[in-house]
Scaffold this motif. Sequence first.
Motif, PDB file in Angstrom:
ATOM      1  N   PRO A  67     -56.912  31.924  10.127  1.00  0.00           N
ATOM      2  CA  PRO A  67     -57.653  32.634   9.089  1.00  0.00           C
ATOM      3  C   PRO A  67     -57.741  34.125   9.410  1.00  0.00           C
ATOM      4  N   SER A  68     -58.140  34.924   8.439  1.00  0.00           N
ATOM      5  CA  SER A  68     -58.155  36.384   8.591  1.00  0.00           C
ATOM      6  C   SER A  68     -59.049  36.853   9.728  1.00  0.00           C
ATOM      7  N   ASP A  69     -60.181  36.193   9.949  1.00  0.00           N
ATOM      8  CA  ASP A  69     -61.094  36.636  11.008  1.00  0.00           C
ATOM      9  C   ASP A  69     -60.497  36.431  12.397  1.00  0.00           C
ATOM     10  N   VAL A  70     -59.734  35.357  12.556  1.00  0.00           N
ATOM     11  CA  VAL A  70     -59.069  35.121  13.850  1.00  0.00           C
ATOM     12  C   VAL A  70     -57.939  36.135  14.045  1.00  0.00           C
ATOM     13  N   MET A  71     -57.198  36.414  12.986  1.00  0.00           N
ATOM     14  CA  MET A  71     -56.149  37.434  13.074  1.00  0.00           C
ATOM     15  C   MET A  71     -56.741  38.780  13.479  1.00  0.00           C
ATOM     16  N   ALA A  72     -57.875  39.139  12.881  1.00  0.00           N
ATOM     17  CA  ALA A  72     -58.522  40.411  13.206  1.00  0.00           C
ATOM     18  C   ALA A  72     -58.973  40.457  14.662  1.00  0.00           C
ATOM     19  N   GLU A  88     -48.707  24.679  13.038  1.00  0.00           N
ATOM     20  CA  GLU A  88     -50.025  24.435  13.614  1.00  0.00           C
ATOM     21  C   GLU A  88     -51.065  25.355  12.972  1.00  0.00           C
ATOM     22  N   THR A  89     -52.299  24.883  12.859  1.00  0.00           N
ATOM     23  CA  THR A  89     -53.403  25.694  12.359  1.00  0.00           C
ATOM     24  C   THR A  89     -54.436  25.870  13.463  1.00  0.00           C
ATOM     25  N   ILE A  90     -54.843  27.118  13.697  1.00  0.00           N
ATOM     26  CA  ILE A  90     -55.865  27.429  14.704  1.00  0.00           C
ATOM     27  C   ILE A  90     -56.989  28.189  14.020  1.00  0.00           C
ATOM     28  N   THR A  91     -58.209  27.745  14.228  1.00  0.00           N
ATOM     29  CA  THR A  91     -59.358  28.392  13.586  1.00  0.00           C
ATOM     30  C   THR A  91     -60.333  28.998  14.587  1.00  0.00           C
ATOM     31  N   SER A  92     -60.088  28.786  15.870  1.00  0.00           N
ATOM     32  CA  SER A  92     -61.010  29.277  16.900  1.00  0.00           C
ATOM     33  C   SER A  92     -60.470  30.524  17.585  1.00  0.00           C
ATOM     34  N   ARG A  93     -61.323  31.537  17.693  1.00  0.00           N
ATOM     35  CA  ARG A  93     -60.930  32.755  18.409  1.00  0.00           C
ATOM     36  C   ARG A  93     -60.768  32.508  19.905  1.00  0.00           C
ATOM     37  N   ALA A  94     -61.412  31.445  20.390  1.00  0.00           N
ATOM     38  CA  ALA A  94     -61.373  31.131  21.821  1.00  0.00           C
ATOM     39  C   ALA A  94     -60.193  30.240  22.196  1.00  0.00           C
ATOM     40  N   ASN A  95     -59.355  29.905  21.238  1.00  0.00           N
ATOM     41  CA  ASN A  95     -58.177  29.092  21.535  1.00  0.00           C
ATOM     42  C   ASN A  95     -57.332  29.760  22.625  1.00  0.00           C
ATOM     43  N   PRO A  96     -56.773  29.005  23.573  1.00  0.00           N
ATOM     44  CA  PRO A  96     -55.972  29.596  24.658  1.00  0.00           C
ATOM     45  C   PRO A  96     -54.834  30.488  24.185  1.00  0.00           C
ATOM     46  N   LEU A  97     -54.201  30.125  23.064  1.00  0.00           N
ATOM     47  CA  LEU A  97     -53.116  30.969  22.546  1.00  0.00           C
ATOM     48  C   LEU A  97     -53.655  32.326  22.097  1.00  0.00           C
ATOM     49  N   MET A  98     -54.816  32.338  21.459  1.00  0.00           N
ATOM     50  CA  MET A  98     -55.415  33.597  21.021  1.00  0.00           C
ATOM     51  C   MET A  98     -55.798  34.462  22.232  1.00  0.00           C
ATOM     52  N   VAL A 106     -44.982  32.826  16.536  1.00  0.00           N
ATOM     53  CA  VAL A 106     -45.366  33.618  15.369  1.00  0.00           C
ATOM     54  C   VAL A 106     -46.742  33.153  14.901  1.00  0.00           C
ATOM     55  N   VAL A 107     -47.656  34.115  14.728  1.00  0.00           N
ATOM     56  CA  VAL A 107     -48.993  33.832  14.216  1.00  0.00           C
ATOM     57  C   VAL A 107     -49.145  34.563  12.889  1.00  0.00           C
ATOM     58  N   CYS A 108     -49.576  33.858  11.857  1.00  0.00           N
ATOM     59  CA  CYS A 108     -49.669  34.478  10.537  1.00  0.00           C
ATOM     60  C   CYS A 108     -50.888  33.982   9.779  1.00  0.00           C
ATOM     61  N   THR A 109     -51.254  34.715   8.743  1.00  0.00           N
ATOM     62  CA  THR A 109     -52.309  34.269   7.842  1.00  0.00           C
ATOM     63  C   THR A 109     -51.731  33.625   6.590  1.00  0.00           C
ATOM     64  N   THR A 167     -56.263  47.510  11.071  1.00  0.00           N
ATOM     65  CA  THR A 167     -56.018  46.798   9.812  1.00  0.00           C
ATOM     66  C   THR A 167     -54.818  45.881  10.004  1.00  0.00           C
ATOM     67  N   PRO A 168     -55.050  44.619  10.367  1.00  0.00           N
ATOM     68  CA  PRO A 168     -53.940  43.690  10.609  1.00  0.00           C
ATOM     69  C   PRO A 168     -53.068  43.512   9.375  1.00  0.00           C
ATOM     70  N   GLN A 169     -51.757  43.312   9.632  1.00  0.00           N
ATOM     71  CA  GLN A 169     -50.814  43.131   8.531  1.00  0.00           C
ATOM     72  C   GLN A 169     -50.451  41.668   8.287  1.00  0.00           C
ATOM     73  N   GLY A 170     -51.175  40.768   8.923  1.00  0.00           N
ATOM     74  CA  GLY A 170     -51.002  39.353   8.625  1.00  0.00           C
ATOM     75  C   GLY A 170     -49.973  38.614   9.449  1.00  0.00           C
ATOM     76  N   VAL A 171     -49.259  39.321  10.327  1.00  0.00           N
ATOM     77  CA  VAL A 171     -48.239  38.679  11.159  1.00  0.00           C
ATOM     78  C   VAL A 171     -48.265  39.278  12.565  1.00  0.00           C
ATOM     79  N   LEU A 172     -48.337  38.421  13.561  1.00  0.00           N
ATOM     80  CA  LEU A 172     -48.145  38.794  14.970  1.00  0.00           C
ATOM     81  C   LEU A 172     -47.080  37.867  15.540  1.00  0.00           C
ATOM     82  N   PHE A 173     -46.332  38.355  16.516  1.00  0.00           N
ATOM     83  CA  PHE A 173     -45.388  37.459  17.168  1.00  0.00           C
ATOM     84  C   PHE A 173     -45.104  37.928  18.583  1.00  0.00           C
ATOM     85  N   THR A 174     -44.686  37.005  19.409  1.00  0.00           N
ATOM     86  CA  THR A 174     -44.350  37.323  20.790  1.00  0.00           C
ATOM     87  C   THR A 174     -42.855  37.142  21.005  1.00  0.00           C
TER      88      THR A 174
END
Length: 251
Positions: free
Chosen positions: A73-78, A2-12, A52-55, A85-92
């Motif tokens: 995208p990088s801005d949503v990860m940030a 899946e691709t998410i581009t919104s910071r307001a997405n419920p998962l974010m 898993v959320v990644c860039t 300084t995000p490392q490009g990967v988050l996971f739960t």
Amino acid sequence: METITSRANPLMTHIRKLSSSGSYRRQQGEFLCDSPKLLREAVLWKAEISTVVCTDPDELPPLDKSVHCVQVPSDVMASVSPMKTPQGVLFTCRLPKMTLPEKLTGKHYMVLDGVQDPGNVGTIWRTADAFDCDGLLLLSGCADPYSPKTVRASMGAVFRCPIWQCNARELHILLMNSDIPLYGAALREDTLDARQVDYTRAALAIGSEGRGLTKEVLALCHKTIRIPMSERCESLNAAIAATVLLWESYR
């Protein structure tokens, strides 16, 4: 994926809450981890990874088909990363069960009494894992073991070394049932040099960074332990003191 581009997405929003709130983590039964290295550790030790959320998907290790994978995208990860300084990967991951066992069957345990700094708790967890400690027991006032800072400082021990939370009364009953003596890092009339203690089977107690062990926990200690050091120094950082004692018990 899946691709998410919104910071307001419920998962974010969910990830931000997992990062900032211990009560939300407990309510959801999940905790947040960051960095590719920690993800590899989670896969290696078969942690229950949920999302898993990644860039960059190319940096991900092979994952089970049940894991929900998302590219951002990088801005949503940030916006969701707990790191500056995000490392490009988050996971739960699913929170493991922390129910106290009826009996401790191992040889060495570490008891933390009011250790509030998450970096210290995570470092002690990492050190306990390195020196084959059979588990950590956290009393009230300790940092949340599943906060992002604690998890990061544990360097993967979060997936290998069990941890439980309890109060002093529960600790006393558990140690009595397990026939394990409690040695506290403190000074009183029965204090032993750390090099002279019989660590064959024992629990070691470390107190808070500011006040040391509480009276309640001191009353449970069979003996107290002194780490010999220069007379011009009064004490050690909680994580360093724990490291010395864990090394002695391992040695």
